[in-house]
Structures are given as structure tokens and as C-alpha cells.
Design an enzyme around this catalytic site. Structure first.
Site, mmCIF file in Angstrom:
data_model
loop_
_atom_site.group_PDB
_atom_site.id
_atom_site.type_symbol
_atom_site.label_atom_id
_atom_site.label_comp_id
_atom_site.label_asym_id
_atom_site.label_seq_id
_atom_site.Cartn_x
_atom_site.Cartn_y
_atom_site.Cartn_z
ATOM 1 N N HIS A 148 0.839 -1.214 0.000
ATOM 2 C CA HIS A 148 0.000 0.000 0.000
ATOM 3 C C HIS A 148 0.868 1.256 0.000
ATOM 4 C CE1 HIS A 148 -2.844 -2.823 2.202
ATOM 5 N NE2 HIS A 148 -3.606 -2.373 1.235
ATOM 6 N N SER B 19 -2.692 -7.877 3.247
ATOM 7 C CA SER B 19 -3.096 -7.666 4.650
ATOM 8 C C SER B 19 -3.421 -9.008 5.297
ATOM 9 C CB SER B 19 -4.314 -6.754 4.711
ATOM 10 O OG SER B 19 -4.011 -5.542 4.073
#
Ligand code: PAF
Length: 280
Positions: A37, A186
Site C-alpha cells: 500500500h 493484509s
């Protein structure tokens, strides 16, 4: 870096940036930010002078038996990561604020969302396309950056933007990998160290298909078999799909000749679902 929670606050912050003559970049996320990210944020900052990041675990893209309630929420770490990566604004709404009561409008991107993850996660891409359309309307960015790891999501968003004439340029950024080659996600934090090692069979499977393609093989059945054999050799992995697909339509192909294609994989490792892909 400013943190806002409501659409009026977001719009006011973007208006101030515009008044200051800034171009706006946008990185939508569900938080639990990792290096992948952060590289999207840095990329957005290279392209534009004001970068907004949304942190919103979107309930409408999770199925009833999926991990919405246990999806990791790590806002303080996310805030620090955004700041360090050069973001100018975080938009972190609550679901109750973001979805108007009784909201009944959906964006359904047919065809490109039907296969692969679309088959195994019914309604997922409808939830993704809808929330991304809503976020695009709220942020009104010039550029939005998405990771290539979510290849089908990227194709769905590109198609939506094209079909609905949305005035935003979509940039795809390369997948960032753990030192052992596993794509950052994640959901990797659900994996034990042993499982993280077992997950290396996924990039190894992609590499096997890529090596054959590089040697000139265009027959999709052979390319798929090369990847599937590597996955099958790791009994901890339960493959959901391993397909050779056209990059634009996400449709499985019989041959890669003359097409831009990728090998795309989804697997379960214990209770964790992992996806990855590579260009051919
Ligand atoms: O890729 C994600 O994290 C999500 O699907 C997105 C694009 C932020 C929409 O909720």
C-alpha cells in the site's frame, strides 16, 4: 497530514487543495497497510501533488462467511504509514456515514467480474465497484493507483471507469513481495511462519508458467498445468483456481498467442485465502 471522517470534511479538504493549484491522487484501501500500500501512496505522490488515502473496511464486498468482522483494523499504524509515505489526507468514514440509510444503488460490472474470484466470491466485485465509484465521486481525483496483485479488481475498475466515463486516470502498480517472494497482503498476517513458507509455492507456480511462456509455449493448457503441478506439490495449499486469462476481459483463454495474458491463482492455506498473478 489531515484525517477526516465525513464526506463534507473530505470535500472541503480537496477543495482547499484544488484552490492551492494542486493535482489530486487517490489510493483506496481497507487499512492494515503494508509496504505494498505504501508503494501505491508513494507512486500517487510522484504523479500528483496532493494524495488522499481512504481507509475503509467495506462491508459490501465481503460474503456472509468471509472475514469482515475479523479483518484487521490497525488505524494508528496506518496513519503513521500514510504520513511517512507522503499522503496529505486520510478519509476514514464509518459505514453508517458512508452508505446513506437505505442505499439501493449498485455498480455491477458484468463479464469481467464473472469468472475467477467472481465465481468463488459472489457479490464481491459488485461491492468493490460500488464502493470505488462512491469514493471516486467523493474524492474527484485526477489519478487513482491500484495494486496489480488484485488483477481482476483492477480490470473491473478499469472497465467501470471506461464504461461510465469517470474522469479519473487509473494507474496500476507492481506487486510488492515478501523477501521469500509471497505477494504482500493484509491477510498474510493470518499466516503462521510455517504457512508463509508453504505459500512460496504460489510465486513458484507463477514462475513455472512464466518460464514456459518465455520458452515460447502459448498453449494455455500446458501453461496452466505447469503452474498447477507446482501448487499440487504443496499439500497445504488448496487451489480454488489456476487460470490463464486475458488481461482485459479476465476470460480464460485457450492460447496466449497475440494476446496480453496472465496466470492467475487463488488458494486456501488453512482458513486464509491468497491470490496472486503474473504476466505471461
Ligand atoms: O483493494 C482493496 O483494498 C479494496 O477492494 C478497495 C479497492 C479499497 C475497495 O474497498
Amino acid at each position: 497530514m489531515e484525517v477526516v471522517h465525513t464526506i463534507p470534511e473530505l470535500r472541503a479538504a480537496i477543495a482547499r487543495a484544488r484552490q492551492a493549484g494542486k493535482s489530486v491522487g487517490f489510493v483506496p484501501t481497507m487499512g492494515c497497510l503494508h509496504e505494498g500500500h505504501l508503494s501505491l501512496i508513494r507512486r500517487a505522490k510522484e504523479e500528483t501533488s496532493f494524495v488522499a488515502v481512504s481507509v475503509f473496511v467495506n462491508p459490501t464486498q465481503f460474503g456472509p462467511n468471509e472475514d469482515f468482522s475479523k479483518y484487521p483494523r490497525t488505524f494508528e499504524d496506518d496513519r503513521r504509514g500514510c504520513q511517512a509515505a507522503g499522503a496529505d489526507l486520510i478519509f476514514a468514514p464509518t459505514a453508517a456515514d458512508f452508505y446513506p440509510a437505505g442505499a439501493s444503488t449498485w455498480v455491477d460490472v458484468e463479464g469481467v467480474s464473472a469468472k475467477l474470484c467472481g465465481e468463488f466470491r459472489p457479490g464481491h466485485f459488485r461491492g468493490v465497484a460500488t464502493v470505488v465509484a462512491m469514493l471516486f465521486n467523493a474524492v474527484q481525483a485526477d489519478v487513482a493507483v491500484f495494486g496489480r496483485k488484485d488483477l481482476q479488481q483492477l480490470a473491473v475498475i478499469r472497465r467501470m471507469v471506461r464504461d461510465l466515463h469517470m474522469p479519473v486516470r487509473i494507474l496500476a502498480h507492481e506487486t510488492v513481495r515478501e523477501p521469500n517472494g509471497v505477494a504482500m497482503s493484509s491477510r498474510n498476517r493470518y499466516l503462521s511462519p510455517e504457512q508463509l513458507a508453504q505459500a512460496t509455492a504460489i510465486p513458484a507456480a507463477l514462475a513455472a508458467a512464466q518460464a514456459l511462456a518465455k520458452a515460447g509455449v502459448t498453449d494455455a493448457a500446458r501453461l496452466r498445468a505447469a503452474a498447477s503441478d507446482v501448487l499440487a506439490a504443496q499439500p497445504a495449499l488448496k487451489a480454488q483456481y489456476c487460470e490463464i486469462v486475458d488481461l482485459e476481459t479476465m476470460a480464460p483463454v485457450a492460447s496466449t498467442a497475440g494476446l496480453r495474458c496472465a496466470v492467475a491463482i487463488a488458494c486456501h492455506l488453512g482458513a486464509t485465502r491468497l491470490i496472486d498473478n503474473a504476466d505471461l
